[in-house]
Scaffold this active site. Structure first.
Site, PDB file in Angstrom:
ATOM      1  N   HIS A 121       0.935  -1.247   0.011  1.00  0.00           N
ATOM      2  CA  HIS A 121       0.075   0.180   0.391  1.00  0.00           C
ATOM      3  C   HIS A 121       0.613   0.973  -0.037  1.00  0.00           C
ATOM      4  CE1 HIS A 121      -3.104  -2.482   1.463  1.00  0.00           C
ATOM      5  NE2 HIS A 121      -1.990  -3.517   1.950  1.00  0.00           N
ATOM      6  N   SER A 158      14.267  21.954 -15.730  1.00  0.00           N
ATOM      7  CA  SER A 158      12.922  22.898 -15.749  1.00  0.00           C
ATOM      8  C   SER A 158      13.336  24.302 -16.523  1.00  0.00           C
ATOM      9  CB  SER A 158      12.518  23.435 -14.391  1.00  0.00           C
ATOM     10  OG  SER A 158      11.860  23.992 -14.989  1.00  0.00           O
ATOM     11  N   LYS A 206      15.668  21.895 -10.253  1.00  0.00           N
ATOM     12  CA  LYS A 206      14.731  20.631 -10.716  1.00  0.00           C
ATOM     13  C   LYS A 206      15.374  19.832 -11.684  1.00  0.00           C
ATOM     14  CE  LYS A 206      11.348  20.439 -10.934  1.00  0.00           C
ATOM     15  NZ  LYS A 206       9.185  20.187 -11.273  1.00  0.00           N
ATOM     16  N   GLU A 238       9.747   8.677 -16.594  1.00  0.00           N
ATOM     17  CA  GLU A 238       8.473   9.024 -17.053  1.00  0.00           C
ATOM     18  C   GLU A 238       7.870   8.464 -18.208  1.00  0.00           C
ATOM     19  OE1 GLU A 238       7.116  13.231 -14.858  1.00  0.00           O
ATOM     20  OE2 GLU A 238       9.566  13.408 -15.791  1.00  0.00           O
TER      21      GLU A 238
END
Ligand code: ARG
Length: 465
Positions: free
Chosen positions: A157, A278, A284, A291
């Site tokens: 979980h 970024s 970043k 992804e």
């Protein structure tokens, strides 16, 4: 009209927009090698059974070899008017060798030809996919060996549950991708069956030696029914399903790496080469590669559904609908090959941060089960032991310490069965090494399993020479 091989019964020309709409040459030209290989085998067989003379077959085979070289050198262009790769090759062949080129298609139809081409093409490509799957499995096995005792919280979980190791975690992925190898090998077996000789749908009147063609092409068997031979696309569906499962596995791995590389976790660092920044936020470092691997799963799943839907209500035998089989297959193929290649490098170059993982273990009371097991081993019913351990967690949480940092007196306040030996039981490394039944995370297991994994891999899909 004489331009079209089927032009005989037509009085008007095909509309240009129809030609464009129905042509497959734009995408099936990538099967030119397989188309030519299949035609060579067919021509040789026609000579062997006496339908062509040896001289005719030789002219065809040599002509085909030259056409292949021309295509390789980029000398042939493929206008939509040639319709598909089968016609393009035959057209060029006939230009080169003259009317005898028209004999190549004896005892054959584009329906059994296209089925053969796709099978040959997929069989070639699946071997490359298998090599890549092997490469990824090896990478996991190597890391598992190296990180066999590097602690990591195991989760259920997405809540910290029990201590495992990075090594044990990598071996879970080894198992997943090794099953992908098994599945792909199975599919390869069913793909390597030759439909040639099925004709358009009802076989041919020529005394073809179908086994000879199959052998010549390195196939294991022939398809035993002509209607099925031209209309079966199960092998392509299986391949697409296998591709979806591979992407699902890559996607789960990617999801974990996205989470683990976040500021909140920091269990791993993706090497700089695998991230982008970024344009507005200078701090970043984005995990673009995992992804995108996760994202590409969508199109591969879509490809499976596309072909399932195309095939679902098709009457036997060939229908033009089936021309839609190729693009999903090609797209999934390209996607999994690119994805597996980059995943190998991503996993290989991943840096882990053992200190962070250890910290998370400590804050997660992941040794609570060990406390319950300790009491159960001393004779307390497990249900009761579970409750005592729960109380200990509440106590430790209140005091902001780990379970192993609670004073003995306080632990004994919960149960008199707790003794000095509790601290050994609560140590993470002790907890880990106690779970040593096969399949468990004890470091000695992980070492042995990672060695065994390499041996299993050699049996499953040996490294290609
Ligand atoms: N381009 C066709 C395909 O991809 C080849 C088979 C054509 N057969 C036919 N009867 N029109 O399916």
């Amino acid at each position: 009209m004489a331009e079209k091989p089927w032009g005989g019964r037509f009085r008007e020309e095909t509309l240009k927009i129809v030609e464009v709409f129905t042509a497959s040459i734009g995408f099936d030209k990538r099967m030119y090698r397989q188309d030519i290989r299949g035609s060579m085998a067919h021509a040789k067989m026609l000579a062997a059974v006496g339908v062509l003379t040896a001289q005719e077959a030789q002219t065809l085979v040599e002509g085909l070899a030259e056409v292949e070289k021309e295509i390789e050198r980029g000398e042939i262009d493929f206008p939509v008017s040639v319709e598909d790769i089968h016609m393009a090759v035959e057209k060029r062949l006939t230009e080169k060798v003259g009317p005898v080129g028209g004999k190549l298609h004896t005892g054959r139809s584009r329906n059994d030809q296209v089925a053969l081409d796709l099978r040959l093409y997929l069989a070639d490509e699946m071997k490359e996919v298998l090599d890549l799957l092997r490469g990824l499995c090896e990478t996991f096995a190597v890391r598992a060996f190296r990180e066999a005792d590097t602690l990591l919280p195991g989760y259920t979980h997405l809540q910290r549950a029990q201590p495992v190791t990075f090594g044990h975690h990598w071996l879970a992925y080894f198992e997943m991708f090794s099953r992908d190898i098994e599945r792909m090998k199975d599919t390869l077996g069913r793909t390597r069956r030759s439909p040639l000789g099925s004709g358009a749908l009802a076989g041919t009147p020529y005394p073809l030696d179908r086994e000879m063609v199959a052998r010549e092409l390195g196939f294991d068997a022939i398809m035993r029914n002509s209607l099925d031979g031209v209309s079966d696309r199960d092998f392509a569906l299986e391949f697409l399903f296998n591709a979806s499962v591979i992407m699902t596995h890559l996607s789960r791995l990617s999801e974990e790496l996205v989470i683990w590389s976040s500021q909140e976790f920091r269990f791993v660092t993706l090497s700089d080469g695998f991230c982008t920044g970024s344009s507005i936020m200078p701090q970043k470092k984005n995990p673009d590669v995992p992804e995108l691997l996760r994202g590409k799963t969508g199109r591969v799943n879509g490809n499976l559904l596309a072909l399932l839907t195309t095939m679902k209500a098709l009457s036997l035998a060939y229908n033009k609908d089936m021309q839609e089989d190729k693009e999903p297959v090609f797209d999934s193929l390209d996607t999994i090959k690119g994805s597996l290649a980059i995943a190998i490098e991503m996993v290989r170059s991943l840096k882990i941060n053992p200190e962070r993982a250890k910290m998370a273990l400590k804050e997660g009371f992941v040794n609570a089960t060990d406390l319950a097991d300790y009491l159960a081993k001393k004779g307390m019913p497990f249900r009761h032991a579970h409750e005592i351990a729960g109380k200990a967690v509440a106590l430790a949480e209140e005091k902001k310490v780990g379970l192993e940092e609670l004073p003995l007196a306080e632990l004994r306040g919960l149960s008199q069965m707790i003794g000095e030996d509790i601290f050994e039981a609560l140590s993470m490394t002790k907890s880990l090494s106690s779970r040593k039944a096969t399949g468990g995370p004890a470091p000695e297991n992980v070492i042995a399993e990672s060695e065994l994994a390499m041996k299993r891999l050699d049996e499953l899909w040996p490294r290609s020479k």
